[in-house]
Design a protein around this motif. Structure first.
Motif, PDB file in Angstrom:
ATOM      1  N   PHE A 235       0.889  -1.301  -0.063  1.00 17.20           N
ATOM      2  CA  PHE A 235      -0.135  -0.024  -0.083  1.00 17.20           C
ATOM      3  C   PHE A 235       1.157   0.873   0.064  1.00 17.20           C
ATOM      4  N   VAL A 236       0.490   1.886  -0.874  1.00 14.98           N
ATOM      5  CA  VAL A 236       1.198   3.465  -1.234  1.00 14.98           C
ATOM      6  C   VAL A 236       0.307   4.624  -0.929  1.00 14.98           C
ATOM      7  N   SER A 237       0.347   5.854  -0.617  1.00 18.61           N
ATOM      8  CA  SER A 237       1.337   6.423   0.295  1.00 18.61           C
ATOM      9  C   SER A 237       0.724   6.356   1.794  1.00 18.61           C
ATOM     10  N   SER A 238       1.572   5.471   2.740  1.00 22.04           N
ATOM     11  CA  SER A 238       0.856   5.818   4.095  1.00 22.04           C
ATOM     12  C   SER A 238       1.213   7.747   4.703  1.00 22.04           C
ATOM     13  N   ASN A 239       0.453   8.062   5.854  1.00 21.01           N
ATOM     14  CA  ASN A 239       1.258   9.143   6.468  1.00 21.01           C
ATOM     15  C   ASN A 239       1.311   8.728   8.014  1.00 21.01           C
ATOM     16  N   PRO A 240       2.315   9.148   8.721  1.00 23.67           N
ATOM     17  CA  PRO A 240       2.162   8.619   9.691  1.00 23.67           C
ATOM     18  C   PRO A 240       1.369   9.116  10.905  1.00 23.67           C
ATOM     19  N   TRP A 241       0.581  10.245  10.882  1.00 21.98           N
ATOM     20  CA  TRP A 241      -0.175  10.724  11.224  1.00 21.98           C
ATOM     21  C   TRP A 241      -1.324   9.159  11.512  1.00 21.98           C
ATOM     22  N   ASP A 242      -1.488   9.443  10.581  1.00 25.34           N
ATOM     23  CA  ASP A 242      -2.195   7.622  10.529  1.00 25.34           C
ATOM     24  C   ASP A 242      -2.097   6.210  10.917  1.00 25.34           C
ATOM     25  N   PHE A 243      -0.672   6.266  11.547  1.00 24.55           N
ATOM     26  CA  PHE A 243      -0.594   4.577  11.614  1.00 24.55           C
ATOM     27  C   PHE A 243      -0.630   4.551  12.727  1.00 24.55           C
ATOM     28  N   SER A 244      -2.396   3.517  13.074  1.00 19.28           N
ATOM     29  CA  SER A 244      -2.283   3.344  13.386  1.00 19.28           C
ATOM     30  C   SER A 244      -1.860   2.264  14.559  1.00 19.28           C
TER      31      SER A 244
END
Ligand code: SF4
Length: 376
Positions: A235-244
């Motif tokens: 999966f791409v692109s993930s953001n740090p603030w939504d990495f639960s």
């Protein structure tokens, strides 16, 4: 009738192009591998960097020149005198930006600048319901959301693609079943901010790394996808603030989810991150990486970095270097900052770092991350 499609920019544009191709095949067109042989050239544009935008303008100018002085090599459907011209359709971010300008000023400007373009087609006119004509890479690209609501200060995407809209989970899962039937064993879930998928349907408000968020449905989607008979899911692109934590758990327990995670950090200096409106500190990013590594020992990371952002002095740059050393990224996509008209950073900050210095910093990071063997 023949068409040629030129794709600039990110993987999202590549995925959109697969639906555009299907759209034109349905209209009776056939794809060719050289724009000079086409009746219709579709340009799927990217404007995230000036260089990409210039390449779009360059191609339009080349086609115009070709139309004015048609050589012998023409599409068979064109008459001998060359009185029929190659038609140009512009889609992607350039068209999207103009389409979303409610004053109509940007669209009028584009039409004035490019009078030979027949249509500026916003990508939302090519429905998600269209079954894409997938490439032969072995990986099925599955868009799960479109647009972005984050407004990082340097980024034009929220203006060009609009706010984030997620596809229905059942439609995504059907799309995956179809690609399995077609023989694909790998899928890549795509979104501008993939791990905030479904947050517009989420009910709980959270504050994560300084950003107000609604609970994402991405871990649930990923869990469902992992149940399918797939060898690899990325999966791409993930953001740090939504990495639960829930997302970390989901990856940890499903071995068919790719262990190479793309997690852009952009800068390792807190002042620069604040100016970028990224909403996290370098310490929070490193904490997240530590947590992921502790739960998934075989995890690897790739990232995006912007160097030469206004205010990035030598100390700030060294903070970025330090962060890279601590994480040990496998790959980094390093971009030299260039202001994009219409973004906040272009409006309020001076692009003060000389290009020569940006290039030097680029080489330092590239040698550190991407050219490890050369630095040993
Ligand atoms: S998360 Fe930030 S950098 Fe990524 S698309 Fe959205 S605004 Fe741009």
């Amino acid at each position: 009738m023949k068409f040629f499609i030129k794709v600039f920019g990110c993987i999202q544009n590549t995925a959109d192009a697969e639906r555009i191709k299907a759209f034109y095949y349905d209209k009776g067109f056939e794809e060719v591998d050289n724009w000079k042989k086409a009746d219709l050239v579709i340009i799927n544009t990217c404007i995230i960097r000036e260089s990409a935008e210039n390449r779009v303008y360059g191609l339009i100018n080349e086609i115009d020149k070709f139309n004015r002085n048609p050589p012998a090599l023409r599409a068979p459907s064109l008459d001998k005198e060359g009185s029929k011209k190659i038609e140009i359709i512009v889609t992607g971010c350039l068209a999207g930006l103009a389409y979303r300008d409610k004053t109509g000023k940007k669209m009028r400007q584009l039409k004035r600048d490019f009078p030979t373009v027949s249509e500026f087609l916003p990508i939302e006119k090519i429905s998600f319901e269209i079954e894409p004509l997938r490439g032969k890479t072995g990986i099925a690209l599955i868009p799960i959301s479109f647009g972005c609501s984050n407004f990082c200060s340097y980024c034009i995407v929220p203006f060009a693609k609009g706010p984030e809209i997620s596809r229905k989970m059942e439609d995504i899962l059907k799309d995956i079943d179809k690609s399995l039937n077609d023989g694909f064993k790998q899928v890549m879930l795509i979104g501008q901010n993939v791990n905030s998928y479904g947050s517009e349907f989420g009910e709980t408000t959270l504050v994560s790394m300084g950003k107000k968020r609604f609970k994402s449905l991405f871990p649930k989607l990923l869990e469902e996808v992992a149940k399918k008979d797939l060898e690899k899911i990325s999966f791409v692109s993930s953001n740090p603030w939504d990495f639960s934590d829930e997302l970390i758990e989901t990856i940890a327990k499903n071995s068919n989810i790719d262990r190479l995670v793309h997690l852009p950090f952009q800068a390792g200096d807190d002042e620069v991150l604040k100016k970028m409106n990224r909403g996290y500190t370098s310490g929070e990013y490193l904490e997240l990486v530590k947590k992921i590594k502790s739960k998934i020992p075989d995890i690897r990371f790739s990232t995006d970095i912007i160097i030469g952002f206004p205010g990035e002095d030598e100390k700030a740059f060294q903070n970025t270097v330090e962060l890279c050393k601590k994480v040990g990224f496998e790959i980094a996509y390093i971009n030299k900052y260039s202001p994009r008209k219409g973004t906040l950073s272009a409006k309020i900050y001076k692009d003060e770092i000389p290009m020569k210095e940006k290039k030097r910093r680029w080489v330092v990071l590239n040698n550190l991350i991407n050219n490890k063997e050369k630095t040993l």
